[in-house]
Motif scaffolding. Structure first.
Motif, PDB file in Angstrom:
ATOM      1  N   LYS A   1       0.804  -1.225   0.000  1.00 38.27           N
ATOM      2  CA  LYS A   1       0.000   0.000   0.000  1.00 38.27           C
ATOM      3  C   LYS A   1       0.839   1.278   0.000  1.00 38.27           C
ATOM      4  O   LYS A   1       0.515   2.229  -0.717  1.00 38.27           O
ATOM      5  N   PRO A   2       1.948   1.359   0.765  1.00 38.85           N
ATOM      6  CA  PRO A   2       2.744   2.600   0.746  1.00 38.85           C
ATOM      7  C   PRO A   2       3.523   2.822  -0.550  1.00 38.85           C
ATOM      8  O   PRO A   2       4.160   3.880  -0.688  1.00 38.85           O
ATOM      9  N   ARG A   3       3.471   1.879  -1.480  1.00 45.58           N
ATOM     10  CA  ARG A   3       4.255   1.976  -2.719  1.00 45.58           C
ATOM     11  C   ARG A   3       3.302   1.910  -3.911  1.00 45.58           C
ATOM     12  O   ARG A   3       3.111   0.858  -4.523  1.00 45.58           O
ATOM     13  N   PRO A   4       2.699   3.041  -4.271  1.00 45.18           N
ATOM     14  CA  PRO A   4       1.622   3.045  -5.271  1.00 45.18           C
ATOM     15  C   PRO A   4       2.061   2.610  -6.668  1.00 45.18           C
ATOM     16  O   PRO A   4       1.261   2.030  -7.410  1.00 45.18           O
ATOM     17  N   HIS A   5       3.301   2.872  -7.041  1.00 44.68           N
ATOM     18  CA  HIS A   5       3.749   2.489  -8.388  1.00 44.68           C
ATOM     19  C   HIS A   5       3.941   0.979  -8.482  1.00 44.68           C
ATOM     20  O   HIS A   5       3.648   0.365  -9.519  1.00 44.68           O
TER      21      HIS A   5
END
Length: 366
Positions: free
Chosen positions: A222-226
């Motif tokens: 979730k904290p890494r959208p790419h």
């Protein structure tokens, strides 16, 4: 293309995520079957020799097991939307990245799942219960799920997932995910505008484990959208695609990850090879080998990671090297020069005995 394959897989499966994504990308029609406990331990084992998924059944009735061999076979049968780059450095990188996803990420997949049971177990129990014994009383489903969970927990030590290595493994995982997120911010796939074999190898851990299990999905994906968007792209059917990066080059944003991968992979392969040599000295006439032999230690970040050696990873290396050796002279020279620049040229020269795959293991190909 009119006749569908049958894919035996679970959503929760590590390698199911790899193969399902590949079939969707290729546009190969398939029917997915979620194997029950009876399928798993009787039908699949009888047909393939091992109780393991995923398995593909071809329209003509042949059964295939092992995602790398399945993809090799299907790439020849269905050449459209090819996943093997045509140029030498990118092609070698794709095989290397597949091996990275298949082998290096297994400890992370196990750690993020089975060492966070407070957050994950209810989700996994439901998933496994519905697959193992569909329609059976819930208490029997729960009992079957608990047995599978215990089996997987027992497997942790076989991949080095032990308390004294948790912190190193977590830091390694975070660094890899950060590098991947930064890369996918500028590139839709690992090697450019189309997915390669390496992308599918990485889908094993990142879809089947990290993006679905509650703890890693919340804290790591979730904290890494790419990175999250890449996982979603990789599961789409028939998505438009471009080409690999021109000039047989590696995207700049992938270079930090790939440079570290090469160093760690060489260390890991050399450690496995040393353990295999010692095993063969003690068991010179053995016709079958265990899945795990001895213990090897290899570089990981600023430390050393220890896990039992696996002859299978040397079979994967040998498969990659067979493709390299079948290339033209100038293509082999290009790969050797690229590895020389990374100070890992000896990756091409490991003296591995000729192996063949036997189920989940590798043995001498006499």
């Amino acid at each position: 293309m009119s006749e569908a394959l049958t894919l035996y897989a679970w959503e929760v499966s590590y390698f199911g995520g790899k193969l399902r994504s590949y079939l969707r990308h290729k546009g190969i029609p398939y029917t997915e079957v979620r194997p029950t406990i009876f399928d798993y331990y009787f039908k699949l084992k009888r047909r393939t020799g091992v109780a393991a998924i995923p398995v593909v059944v071809l329209p003509e009735g042949a059964w295939l097991q092992d995602t790398s061999e399945i993809i090799d076979f299907l790439e020849h049968r269905y050449p459209q939307r090819a996943v093997i780059p045509a140029t030498p450095v990118q092609r070698f990188s794709a095989y290397l990245l597949e091996m990275w996803g298949d082998e290096f990420w297994i400890p992370t997949g196990l750690h993020t799942r089975w060492c966070h049971m407070e957050e994950n177990y209810a989700f996994l129990e439901q998933d496994m219960a519905e697959n193992l014994l569909p329609g059976w009383p819930r208490w029997l489903q729960d009992k079957a799920s608990a047995k599978v969970a215990q089996h997987m927990a027992d497997f942790l030590t076989s991949t080095g997932v032990v308390p004294e290595q948790f912190e190193l493994l977590h830091r390694w995982t975070v660094q890899q995910l950060d590098w991947l997120d930064a890369h996918f911010a500028t590139s839709p796939y690992l090697l450019g505008d189309r997915p390669s074999l390496g992308d599918f190898g990485l889908m094993g851990p990142l879809y089947g484990h990290l993006s679905r299990d509650p703890w890693p999905a919340q804290h790591l994906i979730k904290p890494r959208p790419h990175l999250k968007a890449w996982i979603e792209r990789m599961n789409e059917r028939g998505r438009d695609m471009g080409e690999y990066q021109p000039g047989d080059t590696i995207p700049d944003t992938l270079l930090p990850l790939l440079s570290r991968l090469l160093t760690d992979m060489l260390s890991y392969l050399e450690g496995n090879l040393e353990q295999l040599r010692q095993f063969m000295l003690v068991h010179p006439g053995a016709d079958s080998w265990p899945r795990f032999i001895g213990s090897t230690e290899f570089s990981m970040l600023d430390g050393r990671y220890s896990r039992p050696a696996m002859p299978y990873v040397l079979w994967m290396y040998q498969r990659m090297m067979a493709v390299f050796r079948a290339s033209a002279d100038d293509e082999r020279d290009a790969v050797r020069q690229w590895l020389r620049e990374q100070a890992v040229e000896r990756l091409l020269d490991l003296d591995v005995p000729k192996l063949k795959r036997k189920g989940l293991c590798a043995v001498l190909d006499r």
